[in-house]
Motif scaffolding. Sequence first.
Motif, PDB file in Angstrom:
ATOM      1  N   ASP A 221      23.878  34.761   0.652  1.00 26.21           N
ATOM      2  CA  ASP A 221      23.676  36.042   1.318  1.00 26.21           C
ATOM      3  C   ASP A 221      23.913  35.922   2.821  1.00 26.21           C
TER       4      ASP A 221
ATOM      5  N   ALA B 181      20.987  38.330 -14.227  1.00 32.00           N
ATOM      6  CA  ALA B 181      21.596  38.904 -13.020  1.00 32.00           C
ATOM      7  C   ALA B 181      20.540  39.189 -11.968  1.00 32.00           C
TER       8      ALA B 181
ATOM      9  N   MET C 279      29.425  39.335  -9.055  1.00 33.80           N
ATOM     10  CA  MET C 279      30.005  40.596  -9.451  1.00 33.80           C
ATOM     11  C   MET C 279      30.585  40.547 -10.867  1.00 33.80           C
TER      12      MET C 279
ATOM     13  N   ILE D  84      27.907  41.390 -13.371  1.00 36.13           N
ATOM     14  CA  ILE D  84      27.569  42.807 -13.461  1.00 36.13           C
ATOM     15  C   ILE D  84      28.618  43.555 -14.284  1.00 36.13           C
TER      16      ILE D  84
ATOM     17  N   TRP E  66      19.428  35.931 -10.421  1.00 32.17           N
ATOM     18  CA  TRP E  66      20.476  35.382  -9.564  1.00 32.17           C
ATOM     19  C   TRP E  66      20.521  36.096  -8.219  1.00 32.17           C
ATOM     20  N   PHE E  67      20.534  37.425  -8.255  1.00 30.67           N
ATOM     21  CA  PHE E  67      20.671  38.172  -7.005  1.00 30.67           C
ATOM     22  C   PHE E  67      19.400  38.157  -6.167  1.00 30.67           C
ATOM     23  N   GLU E  68      18.253  37.968  -6.783  1.00 26.86           N
ATOM     24  CA  GLU E  68      17.007  37.916  -6.021  1.00 26.86           C
ATOM     25  C   GLU E  68      16.726  36.525  -5.455  1.00 26.86           C
TER      26      GLU E  68
ATOM     27  N   GLU F  57      21.055  33.585  -4.856  1.00 31.26           N
ATOM     28  CA  GLU F  57      21.876  33.727  -3.649  1.00 31.26           C
ATOM     29  C   GLU F  57      21.133  33.238  -2.420  1.00 31.26           C
ATOM     30  N   ARG F  58      19.846  33.560  -2.323  1.00 30.38           N
ATOM     31  CA  ARG F  58      19.060  33.084  -1.174  1.00 30.38           C
ATOM     32  C   ARG F  58      18.905  31.567  -1.200  1.00 30.38           C
TER      33      ARG F  58
END
Length: 72
Positions: free
Chosen positions: A50, A36, A1, A4, A39-41, A44-45
Motif C-alpha cells: 500500500d 480477498a 485485482m 476480485i 489480503w487487502f486488510e 498489503e500492509r
Amino acid sequence: MPLIIAIVLLSALRYFEVGPVADLSWWWIIGLFAVAFVWFEFGERLFGLDKRKADEQLERARKERVSKTFKK
C-alpha cells in the motif's frame, strides 16, 4: 485485482448456473471473499504494497510538476 475479478466472475457464473460452476457450493465463493478481505486488510500492509503504490503516485506527480515547470 485479479482475485476480485475471479470472485465476481465466479459469483455471476454461479448465480446464472452456467457450466460446471452451477454445482459449485456458495461456500467456496464466500471463502474467496474472505481471502480477498484478509489480503487487502492485512497482506498489503504486511508487505508494504500500500505504501509503495502511494509512493509511486507521489513520485509520478512530482515528476510531472518538475517537467511542467522546466518546459517553459
